[in-house]
Design a protein around this motif. Structure first.
Motif, PDB file in Angstrom:
ATOM      1  N   GLY A 132      49.564  20.228  81.606  1.00  0.00           N
ATOM      2  CA  GLY A 132      48.617  19.313  82.216  1.00  0.00           C
ATOM      3  C   GLY A 132      48.267  19.622  83.646  1.00  0.00           C
ATOM      4  O   GLY A 132      47.660  18.797  84.327  1.00  0.00           O
ATOM      5  N   ALA A 133      48.627  20.788  84.146  1.00  0.00           N
ATOM      6  CA  ALA A 133      48.295  21.211  85.494  1.00  0.00           C
ATOM      7  C   ALA A 133      48.267  22.731  85.518  1.00  0.00           C
ATOM      8  O   ALA A 133      48.823  23.390  84.639  1.00  0.00           O
ATOM      9  N   LEU A 165      48.071  25.198  81.610  1.00  0.00           N
ATOM     10  CA  LEU A 165      47.360  23.943  81.850  1.00  0.00           C
ATOM     11  C   LEU A 165      47.328  23.074  80.601  1.00  0.00           C
ATOM     12  O   LEU A 165      47.591  21.865  80.663  1.00  0.00           O
ATOM     13  N   SER A 166      47.051  23.685  79.455  1.00  0.00           N
ATOM     14  CA  SER A 166      46.944  22.888  78.236  1.00  0.00           C
ATOM     15  C   SER A 166      48.290  22.300  77.826  1.00  0.00           C
ATOM     16  O   SER A 166      48.340  21.223  77.232  1.00  0.00           O
ATOM     17  N   HIS A 167      49.392  22.991  78.164  1.00  0.00           N
ATOM     18  CA  HIS A 167      50.706  22.479  77.768  1.00  0.00           C
ATOM     19  C   HIS A 167      51.277  21.496  78.779  1.00  0.00           C
ATOM     20  O   HIS A 167      51.804  20.439  78.400  1.00  0.00           O
TER      21      HIS A 167
END
Length: 368
Positions: free
Chosen positions: A15-16, A11-13
């Motif tokens: 964006g989902a 998610l942090s890389h």
């Protein structure tokens, strides 16, 4: 374990959140080194360290991969896999083999993370391959069982990666469990799960010397075994036993020593299995010692640093035996010790090794 952070990492890389996550452990081979590509016997076990992946599908045929341990991102298109001599070849090798087998894939995104040390002799590459295949199996609903996953992983490493490895690492990462040994016949892939005795500690110490199986030395050893088979008139060294050593010893140097290691190592695997079943840990230690000597002298895959760790370990009163584990040319040492003493013995060995060499070893088992 690191598995719990996989979704957040993805998610942090990207964006989902990932659609699926998967993991696979590294492995330590108790005994049976360089026997797998000679159709022999091996006895690996899983280690707590593992590779983890988050995956999501993409439209089209683009593949985007981020390796957090390296802080590197790579991209390619399905059907356009090309050898780069870098870590992305493991991913490319998997998709290339899946497409060749007729499996339907679309593009995907992947976030990879692993705490199996690279070049440690603990199958960091096989853990990555099996982890990726498990994730793709779930993401695309691929009809693959665990043995087929191992076979595909091996083909990927033999193919695009260019490392002519046997099947042990992939089978271990796909099927082995912590606390058990996987007694595997590499000729027909039959296996038995062997519970390790409760009155022993398994100790794994990484020397800090990295190896690379895609480099020449490993492939050279395999070619030497194949040449020995040609001269002996057999399809594989598995066909020979200790009763054939007189013929083997008559081979030219170094083929005689290469074949002698494989033949005696197969016998040591069978003896180790019997000793573990009987709880004869002293005998297991003796077999570890003999195995290391054979790898050092006959197969010539050890290095000075690894030999030092083995010597230091065998000086420990609570250690039954120690040996190089994995393909060699660096990597790790596996030891067995009396229950409850393994961590302290491993820490003492690591401290003295660091003092003598200036290297930074890593105690991987027993895990904290």
């Amino acid at each position: 374990m690191i598995r719990t952070g996989t979704a957040g990492d993805y998610l942090s890389h990207f964006g989902a959140a990932p659609e699926v996550t998967a993991h696979a452990p590294g492995r330590v081979n108790l005994i049976g080194e360089h026997t797998d590509y000679n159709d022999g016997f091996v006895l690996p076990s899983a280690i707590p360290q593992q590779a983890v992946i988050g995956l999501s599908r993409l439209e089209g045929d683009g593949v985007e991969v981020y390796a957090s341990d390296l802080n590197e991102a790579r991209a390619y298109r399905l059907g356009e896999e090309t050898q780069t001599h870098s870590w992305i070849d493991y991913v490319q090798g998997v998709t290339q083999e899946l497409v060749r087998d007729g499996h339907k894939l679309t593009g995907f995104r992947a976030h990879i993370r692993s705490d199996v040390p690279f070049g440690s002799g603990l199958s960091s590459s096989a853990a990555l391959l099996v982890c990726l295949l498990r994730g793709l199996r779930e993401l695309f609903g691929l009809p693959l069982d665990d043995v087929q996953v191992a076979q595909l992983a091996r083909r990927a490493e033999n193919g695009l990666v260019g490392a002519n490895v046997g099947i042990m690492d992939q089978m271990a990462c796909s099927l082995a469990q912590v606390g058990e040994a996987l007694f595997l016949d590499c000729r027909d892939l039959t296996f038995e799960r062997l519970k390790l005795p409760e009155d022993m500690d398994l100790v794994v110490l990484h020397s800090g010397v990295e190896h690379n199986h895609a480099a020449g030395d490993y492939n050279t050893r395999r070619a030497e075994c194949e040449r020995a088979c040609e001269l002996l008139g057999v399809a594989s060294l598995r066909e020979l036993g200790v009763e054939d050593l007189e013929r083997v010893n008559a081979l030219p140097e170094p083929l005689n020593r290469r074949a002698r290691h494989v033949i005696t190592e197969n016998a040591r695997v069978l003896e180790t299995v019997a000793a573990l079943r009987a709880g004869e840990l002293g005998r297991v230690g003796e077999l570890f010692t003999a195995s290391h000597a054979s790898m050092r002298d006959d197969y010539q895959v050890s290095v000075r640093e690894v030999d030092l760790i083995v010597t230091l370990a065998e000086a420990e009163a609570d250690v039954y035996g120690a040996r190089l584990t994995g393909g060699g040319f660096g990597g790790s040492v596996v030891m067995i010790a009396r229950h409850g003493t393994g961590r302290r013995a491993g820490e003492r060995v690591a401290a003295e090794y660091a003092r003598q060499t200036g290297r930074t070893p890593r105690l991987l088992m027993p895990a904290h």
